[in-house]
Design an enzyme around this catalytic site. Sequence first.
Site, PDB file in Angstrom:
ATOM      1  N   HIS A 226     -10.583  -5.095  10.527  1.00 24.49           N
ATOM      2  CA  HIS A 226     -11.173  -5.018   9.186  1.00 24.49           C
ATOM      3  C   HIS A 226     -12.555  -4.371   9.188  1.00 24.49           C
ATOM      4  CE1 HIS A 226      -7.980  -7.820   8.273  1.00 24.49           C
ATOM      5  NE2 HIS A 226      -8.235  -7.674   6.988  1.00 24.49           N
TER       6      HIS A 226
ATOM      7  N   GLU B  14       0.808  -1.218   0.000  1.00 27.22           N
ATOM      8  CA  GLU B  14       0.000   0.000   0.000  1.00 27.22           C
ATOM      9  C   GLU B  14       0.839   1.265   0.000  1.00 27.22           C
ATOM     10  OE1 GLU B  14      -0.942  -2.638   1.669  1.00 27.22           O
ATOM     11  OE2 GLU B  14      -2.968  -3.020   0.932  1.00 27.22           O
TER      12      GLU B  14
END
Lengths: 360, 668
Positions: free
Chosen positions: B131, B62
């Site tokens: 998450h 990322e």
Amino acid sequence: MTSRECRKIRLPTTGQGVLLRNVKERSHSIPLPEEIPIKKVQGNDRDLLLKMYGEMLMIRRFEETAAKAYAQGKFGGFCHLYIGQEAVGVGALNALREDDYVVSTYRDHGHALQRGLDPAALLAELLGKKTGIVQGKGGSMHFFSKEKNFMGGHGIVGGHVALASGIGWSIRYRKKDNVCICFFGEGAANIGAFHEGLNLASLWNLPVIFICENNHYSMGTPEYRSLSVADVSIRAVAYDMARDHFSGGDVLDVEQKVKKYVDAARAGEGPALLEISTYRFRGHSMSDPAKYRTKDEVETYKKMDPLRRAYDTLMESGVPEKDLARMESEVSHTLEQALEFAEKSEVPPPSDLYTDIYAP
Amino acid sequence: MGKTKISYREAIRRAIFEEMQRDKDVFLMGEEVGYYEGAYKATQGLLKEFGEERVVDTPISEQGFAGVGIGAAMCGLRPIIEFMTWNFSLVAFDQLYNNAAKMFYMSGGQFPIPVTFRGPGGAGGMLAAQHSQALESLYLHCPGLKVVTPSTPHDALGLLKTSIRDNNPVVFIEGEVLYNVTGEVPEEEFLIPLGQADLKKEGKDFSIICWSRGYHFALEALDSGILLATLAEEGDRLPVGAPMGVLGEMGEEISDILEKAKKDLEQAKNAPAEEDSSGKSQKTSEAESSASKSASSPSSQSSESADSSEATESSGSSPADSDAAKTSAAKKESQPRSKLKPSADVRISSPEKPILDAPAQNGLIALPAHRILFKKSKANVRATPLARRIAKEKNLDLSLMEPTGRGGTITEDDVNEFQKTRPTGGGNLQIKPDRKVELSNMRKVIASRLHDAKNNIPHFYLTVEFNAESILKLRKSLNDDLAAMASEGQEVHKFSLNDLITRAVALSLQRHPVVNSSWREDHVLEHGNIDIGIAVAIDGGLITPYVRNADQISLMQLSRKAVDLVSRARSRKLKPDEFTNGTFTISNLGMFGIKEFSAIINEPEAALLAVGGIVDKPVVKDGSIIIEKTITMTLSCDHRVVDGAEGARFLQTLKGFIENPYNLIVGS
């Protein structure tokens, strides 16, 4: 331009494993420079060296001017000087074309000057003036010039390495033959963005030359207490990338070696990681007395001053002393005028705090 | 303009598709966006359409590819960088916060960063702490970033296209659980400008501001009906998940739901304090009476119900007392709840403090935050097909059942359980028939008198705000003195604010006899006496007993008389001559939190004073702002008798007495 289809390099499969590590053999001091005898240069090399000497001289005097102005309280904030490392920036950037890209760190004065940014605009920037290169909004660490493709001085160590891959990406995307040089110190080689940036550059075969200016100290921490390798360029092996390691003491030598990798990248042969060994003569920043280094070490490196070496080489090669003296006085004159310009410039109005936050 | 119904996922895909087709500088980069066609399939088919050069799969990196996007944007490209979920953006936080957001500023406006970072965010289902995060507030705090969180396919499509064209880094957070939501979008290309709120539904009492998935919750609440009953009051502390009210249609029969909700609430309240309740249950009768009270007056909060049970204990030896408590509680229930006006526009409470802390005046309902027991609309009920079939066969309402299945699904067991607990009849709510209420004599009199008065008398109204500091101070010092002087065991008399106001009115009327008059068709009758009526609300209506010669009796006499009259009015023991033939009336609703109001004149009097409550107000005094207690009064006048100027002069005199109240004791 897409991912390489297949990685060709494989380590031999022995099934045994290899125990290479021998911690005891690791160095516990920083390497001292090798003494290289001065050689005469001639022809094109002499002309190039003379040009690069002038550029190094400009950086050295600029930094001295900045240091003096800082000491006099003409500006504050951070100020990281490039004194001692000039041959790296000047040599490497002479390997580029004018339309190529450069990404730099917070120690960006030398790189910016070398890319042709106006010293008056840079001094004005240091002083936080509206006439500064980024209108007084960046200061010492954030020189930018869209016109010169100088893609910034960046303040977060290593964070800009991934940006360089992005610039490389855009060169490929537009099918151009430009190259991007990304500078950073050996301290940045331990941060994630460095590794991710290198991996992507190699994966996508991007035209980026990553140059680690190893000055052996990340702020006050010597490399043997922060790096797991003796040579940062070894890490290129992990990313299947071209690599090299050499001294940054001789500007002509730097130019020639970097150019080889720049030309290869321009020809589509992908990125490279180069470690160029160098030394900063001052502290990490103006507020750092650099007490973590021994006097002997500093003196040894100072004897190998790249500016002095270029001067001696030119003298040896028959350049008249008065030519070099005239260069000196021209640089001084330019900087005097630049400082005067910077000092006379206005500070930005407070309303500038609210401009350029969002692009129109 | 044609419309088509598409999913949120398709809206995202269409936006990317249209923008990539329109502008060659736009490319898509991220994990699994190409060959895998997106972890959430939002990029399906794009690789095939645009090829590997523009739809780029990345490694799990990322920080690396966020940086690549920013670097490419510095060179003028318009990258769309997908985070598989926004949770993973945190490893690229430096890139977004330090590079994307600040580059334009740091470079003195030289390098705009037209990147769109997009991907799903917000709470997901059973995904645990790493998450299931809503990170928009985090990014919203960084100048230089724009944050977009669409809630519908229409918004997702129009906003994503605008985001891609925007010259700034946009944090575009798609609702992770919204991808399957469908909605209408125009077939033609359209854009929605960033930074503008979309008014989804108009109302008048307060605003619910929401984004992304919250919009759907708010909408569900809006469709749930009106507040039929409350089980908790402002300031109550309830366990999370405890019901706090019942929503439904106007006039709906809710006794079933109410009973269940009360049971739930009791359970929820008792659950964490097991020891307490077992300790109390030793005194069975007390516990019972307190339970019946808290059931009929659902407003009592846990600490209060403890108090009231103590109160019952102290008088608990007498069974008559506890009966009386029950009766009064039952009566209370039959009274309209003036404090909680169900309003068709106020239907939701949220955990957000500002809404909760809003004062309960102006007809605004402020409820504690925990839960409204929704009467779910049928469309929202989740049930297994078998449960649905049984319910349909037996004509049972699924929405009343307690789901125990996964994700709030009603199962066959739930239907059976529901049948067991409700042995008779179906589960459908019955419509409560309208009830004819015969008019009491009092109601008839009130109706005819007020109707005539309002029709016959040309009313006009004058409103004045008084500084109430001095009169409140006076009242306090009088009452303190009375308390200090009282011998032990003696009942201490207390002056009410109304006593002082009545006295002030009486003394003002002395000076303005016109206001103390009556219209007699061919003449005006100025009354010799000053008899001031005090409007008293009683069960089933209101009545106005008079304090006779209020200007001539002492303040103490006036006060005692008023107490006597009011208490006898409430117990309906007034004699007819005590509530007829007065000269002026005062009506005070201040104790109900009414700031100011206009009342109908009590015929044949010429004026009436409507008194509001004490209100703290900022006042400019000697150049600085201070808080002062104020009181607002409105004089209703019969214009045939009292002209505007005369009424105003009367109020001026009254103001003198209220603001310099020591004249009330000295007399004048």
